[in-house]
Write a protein that holds these residues in place. Structure first.
Motif, PDB file in Angstrom:
ATOM      1  N   GLU A 184       0.792  -1.006   0.149  1.00  0.00           N
ATOM      2  CA  GLU A 184       0.012   0.113   0.212  1.00  0.00           C
ATOM      3  C   GLU A 184       0.666   1.015  -0.126  1.00  0.00           C
ATOM      4  O   GLU A 184       0.553   2.457  -1.045  1.00  0.00           O
ATOM      5  CB  GLU A 184      -0.679  -0.067   1.721  1.00  0.00           C
ATOM      6  CG  GLU A 184      -1.659   0.974   1.146  1.00  0.00           C
ATOM      7  CD  GLU A 184      -3.027   0.992  -0.367  1.00  0.00           C
ATOM      8  OE1 GLU A 184      -3.435   2.034  -0.507  1.00  0.00           O
ATOM      9  OE2 GLU A 184      -3.322  -0.112   0.223  1.00  0.00           O
ATOM     10  N   LYS A 185       2.174   1.424   0.526  1.00  0.00           N
ATOM     11  CA  LYS A 185       2.482   2.243   0.830  1.00  0.00           C
ATOM     12  C   LYS A 185       3.423   2.571  -0.124  1.00  0.00           C
ATOM     13  O   LYS A 185       3.296   3.828  -1.133  1.00  0.00           O
ATOM     14  CB  LYS A 185       3.761   2.110   2.073  1.00  0.00           C
ATOM     15  CG  LYS A 185       4.879   3.157   1.954  1.00  0.00           C
ATOM     16  CD  LYS A 185       6.081   2.813   2.714  1.00  0.00           C
ATOM     17  CE  LYS A 185       6.992   4.182   3.155  1.00  0.00           C
ATOM     18  NZ  LYS A 185       7.928   3.694   4.329  1.00  0.00           N
ATOM     19  N   LEU A 187       2.156   1.985  -3.456  1.00  0.00           N
ATOM     20  CA  LEU A 187       1.045   1.929  -4.417  1.00  0.00           C
ATOM     21  C   LEU A 187       0.907   3.888  -3.597  1.00  0.00           C
ATOM     22  O   LEU A 187       0.707   4.887  -5.376  1.00  0.00           O
ATOM     23  CB  LEU A 187       0.057   1.558  -3.845  1.00  0.00           C
ATOM     24  CG  LEU A 187      -0.331  -0.314  -4.936  1.00  0.00           C
ATOM     25  CD1 LEU A 187      -0.981  -1.163  -4.476  1.00  0.00           C
ATOM     26  CD2 LEU A 187      -0.078   0.375  -6.217  1.00  0.00           C
ATOM     27  N   ASN A 188       0.969   3.909  -2.623  1.00  0.00           N
ATOM     28  CA  ASN A 188       0.683   5.660  -2.393  1.00  0.00           C
ATOM     29  C   ASN A 188       1.642   6.477  -3.118  1.00  0.00           C
ATOM     30  O   ASN A 188       1.307   7.808  -3.610  1.00  0.00           O
ATOM     31  CB  ASN A 188       0.355   5.501  -0.809  1.00  0.00           C
ATOM     32  CG  ASN A 188      -0.463   4.798  -0.591  1.00  0.00           C
ATOM     33  OD1 ASN A 188      -2.452   4.573  -1.554  1.00  0.00           O
ATOM     34  ND2 ASN A 188      -1.283   4.854   0.286  1.00  0.00           N
ATOM     35  N   THR A 190       3.340   6.194  -6.113  1.00  0.00           N
ATOM     36  CA  THR A 190       2.903   6.468  -7.689  1.00  0.00           C
ATOM     37  C   THR A 190       2.130   7.813  -7.722  1.00  0.00           C
ATOM     38  O   THR A 190       1.478   8.253  -6.692  1.00  0.00           O
ATOM     39  CB  THR A 190       2.614   5.064  -7.818  1.00  0.00           C
ATOM     40  OG1 THR A 190       1.320   5.098  -7.304  1.00  0.00           O
ATOM     41  CG2 THR A 190       3.026   4.779  -7.890  1.00  0.00           C
ATOM     42  N   ASP A 192      -0.209   8.203  -9.768  1.00  0.00           N
ATOM     43  CA  ASP A 192      -1.596   7.630  -9.962  1.00  0.00           C
ATOM     44  C   ASP A 192      -1.746   5.508  -9.036  1.00  0.00           C
ATOM     45  O   ASP A 192      -1.806   5.162  -9.660  1.00  0.00           O
ATOM     46  CB  ASP A 192      -1.933   7.187 -11.387  1.00  0.00           C
ATOM     47  CG  ASP A 192      -3.296   6.986 -11.692  1.00  0.00           C
ATOM     48  OD1 ASP A 192      -4.648   6.417 -10.502  1.00  0.00           O
ATOM     49  OD2 ASP A 192      -4.231   7.518 -12.649  1.00  0.00           O
ATOM     50  N   PRO A 193      -2.284   5.776  -7.949  1.00  0.00           N
ATOM     51  CA  PRO A 193      -1.934   4.842  -6.999  1.00  0.00           C
ATOM     52  C   PRO A 193      -3.041   4.120  -7.395  1.00  0.00           C
ATOM     53  O   PRO A 193      -3.497   2.702  -7.449  1.00  0.00           O
ATOM     54  CB  PRO A 193      -2.185   5.177  -5.452  1.00  0.00           C
ATOM     55  CG  PRO A 193      -1.744   6.941  -5.341  1.00  0.00           C
ATOM     56  CD  PRO A 193      -1.984   7.228  -6.602  1.00  0.00           C
ATOM     57  N   ARG A 197      -2.581   0.298  -9.047  1.00  0.00           N
ATOM     58  CA  ARG A 197      -2.880  -1.342  -8.008  1.00  0.00           C
ATOM     59  C   ARG A 197      -3.426  -1.928 -10.123  1.00  0.00           C
ATOM     60  O   ARG A 197      -3.642  -3.203  -9.185  1.00  0.00           O
ATOM     61  CB  ARG A 197      -3.738  -0.508  -7.368  1.00  0.00           C
ATOM     62  CG  ARG A 197      -4.846  -1.946  -6.860  1.00  0.00           C
ATOM     63  CD  ARG A 197      -5.756  -1.641  -5.992  1.00  0.00           C
ATOM     64  NE  ARG A 197      -4.681  -1.212  -4.269  1.00  0.00           N
ATOM     65  CZ  ARG A 197      -4.545  -2.136  -3.457  1.00  0.00           C
ATOM     66  NH1 ARG A 197      -5.354  -3.597  -4.117  1.00  0.00           N
ATOM     67  NH2 ARG A 197      -4.363  -1.857  -2.609  1.00  0.00           N
TER      68      ARG A 197
END
Length: 257
Positions: A184-185, A187-188, A190, A192-193, A197
């Motif tokens: 999750e960290k 992805l956040n 990037t 565009d999370p 994902r």
């Protein structure tokens, strides 16, 4: 199920993610559970938390001793504590290489070393190491992390051979991309999370990330006395990430060679 009734389990890195899911599952199936973590905060009632750094041998020994003093025995060890690393072979300096290997590999050695005298007394002794599909599937920008998990796989096989005839089963799970706080960290971080994902999910046959509970179920399977013939096994929980190559939906009818 109550297959862990009367057994005592240690889960390292058990304060969140896969480790926490495993600790909760083992407890629900009858085990007395102790979590070893750098910050064993907010654990559910009935799970013992011990602050311990697996890179510190004295802390590991003290933690294992505390568990045995509290419960009188030790039957199951889940070596789950680990840290990530991102980059190609040139990206991480020597200090980071040594630190990651110290935690991800030698940390398992320390916990197992101090657990062995107690596991030898158990009628249902099991060690389960958390490996990864990157141990045998090449992923970009994972040189250091993949190296550490490849070592975990080799360590698992060697330990299984060494201790099987003592009645101690050693196995490992190999998760694919799992929906954990670390992912999750990432992805956040990037641009565009949501798109990041979706890209991750597109590589898995179910079209979603693996859950921590699914990995915990595999760990419990290998640790359970019901799986007494499973020794030296790597159990993949990866949504087909390693073995399958899925085309986009609009190209499923195409035949390649």
């Amino acid at each position: 199920m109550s297959d862990f009734e009367g057994l005592v389990a240690i889960v390292t890195g058990g304060a969140q993610g896969i480790g926490l899911a495993t600790a909760k599952l083992l407890k629900s199936r009858g085990a007395s559970v102790a979590v070893l973590d750098l910050k064993p905060d907010g654990l559910p009632d009935g799970i013992m938390g011990i602050e311990a750094d697996v890179s510190d041998d004295a802390q590991v020994k003290a933690a294992v001793d505390a568990v045995v003093e509290r419960f009188g025995r030790l039957d199951v060890v889940v070596n789950n504590a680990g840290i990530p690393a991102v980059g190609d072979v040139a990206a991480n300096g020597d200090d980071e290489w040594l630190h990651v290997l110290n935690v991800n590999v030698v940390g398992m050695v320390r916990v197992s070393r101090h657990a062995l005298p107690h596991l030898r007394k158990s009628p249902a002794a099991a060690i389960v190491n958390t490996c990864s599909i990157v141990a045998w599937a090449g992923h970009q920008m994972r040189a250091l992390y993949s190296t550490s998990k490849g070592a975990v796989y080799s360590l698992t096989l060697a330990m299984a051979a060494d201790h099987a005839r003592e009645g101690i089963r050693v196995n490992c799970v190999a998760p694919g991309t799992t929906d954990t706080p670390w992912v999750e960290k990432q992805l956040n971080g990037t641009a565009d999370p949501a798109a990041a994902r979706a890209s991750m999910e597109s590589f898995l046959a179910p079209g979603r990330l693996v859950t921590a509970d699914e990995v915990a179920g595999a760990i419990a399977y290998l640790a359970s006395p019901l799986s007494s013939a499973s020794v030296g096994t790597m159990l993949a929980v990866d949504g087909g990430q390693h073995g399958l190559r899925l085309r986009p939906k609009d190209q499923q009818h195409l035949i390649g060679r």
